[in-house]
Design a protein around this motif. Structure first.
Motif, PDB file in Angstrom:
ATOM      1  N   ILE A  57      46.937  49.393  48.968  1.00 44.72           N
ATOM      2  CA  ILE A  57      47.258  50.715  48.399  1.00 44.72           C
ATOM      3  C   ILE A  57      48.768  50.868  48.270  1.00 44.72           C
ATOM      4  CG2 ILE A  57      47.218  53.201  48.867  1.00 44.72           C
ATOM      5  CD1 ILE A  57      44.413  52.783  50.079  1.00 44.72           C
ATOM      6  N   ASP A  58      49.517  50.479  49.324  1.00 38.45           N
ATOM      7  CA  ASP A  58      50.985  50.550  49.267  1.00 38.45           C
ATOM      8  C   ASP A  58      51.535  49.657  48.165  1.00 38.45           C
ATOM      9  OD1 ASP A  58      50.926  52.326  51.363  1.00 38.45           O
ATOM     10  OD2 ASP A  58      51.458  50.853  52.904  1.00 38.45           O
ATOM     11  N   ALA A  60      49.965  48.711  45.473  1.00 39.31           N
ATOM     12  CA  ALA A  60      49.603  49.305  44.181  1.00 39.31           C
ATOM     13  C   ALA A  60      50.557  50.446  43.842  1.00 39.31           C
ATOM     14  CB  ALA A  60      48.158  49.810  44.212  1.00 39.31           C
ATOM     15  N   GLN A  61      50.899  51.269  44.837  1.00 36.77           N
ATOM     16  CA  GLN A  61      51.843  52.357  44.576  1.00 36.77           C
ATOM     17  C   GLN A  61      53.220  51.796  44.234  1.00 36.77           C
ATOM     18  OE1 GLN A  61      51.494  54.768  48.103  1.00 36.77           O
ATOM     19  NE2 GLN A  61      49.865  56.036  47.229  1.00 36.77           N
ATOM     20  N   LYS A  64      53.112  50.517  40.794  1.00 33.86           N
ATOM     21  CA  LYS A  64      53.118  51.626  39.843  1.00 33.86           C
ATOM     22  C   LYS A  64      54.539  52.159  39.658  1.00 33.86           C
ATOM     23  CE  LYS A  64      50.999  56.135  39.028  1.00 33.86           C
ATOM     24  NZ  LYS A  64      50.111  57.172  39.563  1.00 33.86           N
ATOM     25  N   VAL A  65      55.251  52.326  40.776  1.00 32.36           N
ATOM     26  CA  VAL A  65      56.639  52.793  40.701  1.00 32.36           C
ATOM     27  C   VAL A  65      57.490  51.770  39.951  1.00 32.36           C
ATOM     28  CG1 VAL A  65      58.704  53.253  42.089  1.00 32.36           C
ATOM     29  CG2 VAL A  65      56.508  54.250  42.759  1.00 32.36           C
TER      30      VAL A  65
END
Length: 172
Positions: A57-58, A60-61, A64-65
């Motif tokens: 999840i980290d 992926a974030q 995304k950033v």
């Protein structure tokens, strides 16, 4: 028969403490074995799985950033590239206009030079023609004058006289 004795299948009087103690010890041993061999590894697998999911999840974030950042950078690069292309096009148009004006100016200078050269040549031809006509007129005048006057004047003197009169006539 006593009705109070039939509690949960017990057939005698009282609790058999030996069996209860054995069952309790067996249960505790089973619980310890489950904790060591089943619950511990299962919990560590679940914790590891939870860490992996949180890491994903980290990641992926972060991705995304990073993707947003790259998109903004790409937009900036595209904008700068478009501005550079527009500048190059404007420069090319300006350069083409300057070259066009230079070509036209050079052609005008060349044409004016040709015109002046032609005019000078025409003027020279005119002067030659006038000089030739003056020479012929003076020769004819000398010839006519000698026939009319029947007096002998040297040919050179007659030419000078005719030229003098032509100059005087030309100045008037």
């Amino acid at each position: 028969m006593d009705h109070n004795v039939l509690v949960l299948g017990a057939t005698g009087s009282g609790v058999e403490w030996g069996t209860a103690l054995f069952t309790l010890i067996t249960f505790l041993i089973l619980l310890a074995l489950l904790k060591k061999y089943a619950w511990g590894p299962l919990k560590s697998i679940m914790d590891e799985r939870e860490e992996t999911i949180n890491k994903d999840i980290d990641d992926a974030q972060a991705a995304k950033v990073n993707a947003k950042k790259l998109e903004e950078e790409n937009r900036d690069i595209l904008k700068k590239t478009q501005e550079e292309v527009q500048t190059i096009l404007d420069d090319a148009k300006h350069q083409a206009k300057v070259q066009q004006e230079q070509i036209i100016s050079d052609a005008n200078v060349k044409a004016n030079g040709l015109i002046q050269s032609a005019q000078a040549e025409i003027q020279q031809e005119k002067q030659r023609a006038i000089a030739d006509i003056n020479n012929r007129v003076s020769e004819l005048s000398v010839l006519i004058a000698s026939k009319v006057i029947n007096k002998e004047i040297s040919e050179q003197d007659q030419k000078e006289l005719v030229e003098k009169y032509i100059k005087e006539a030309g100045e008037k």
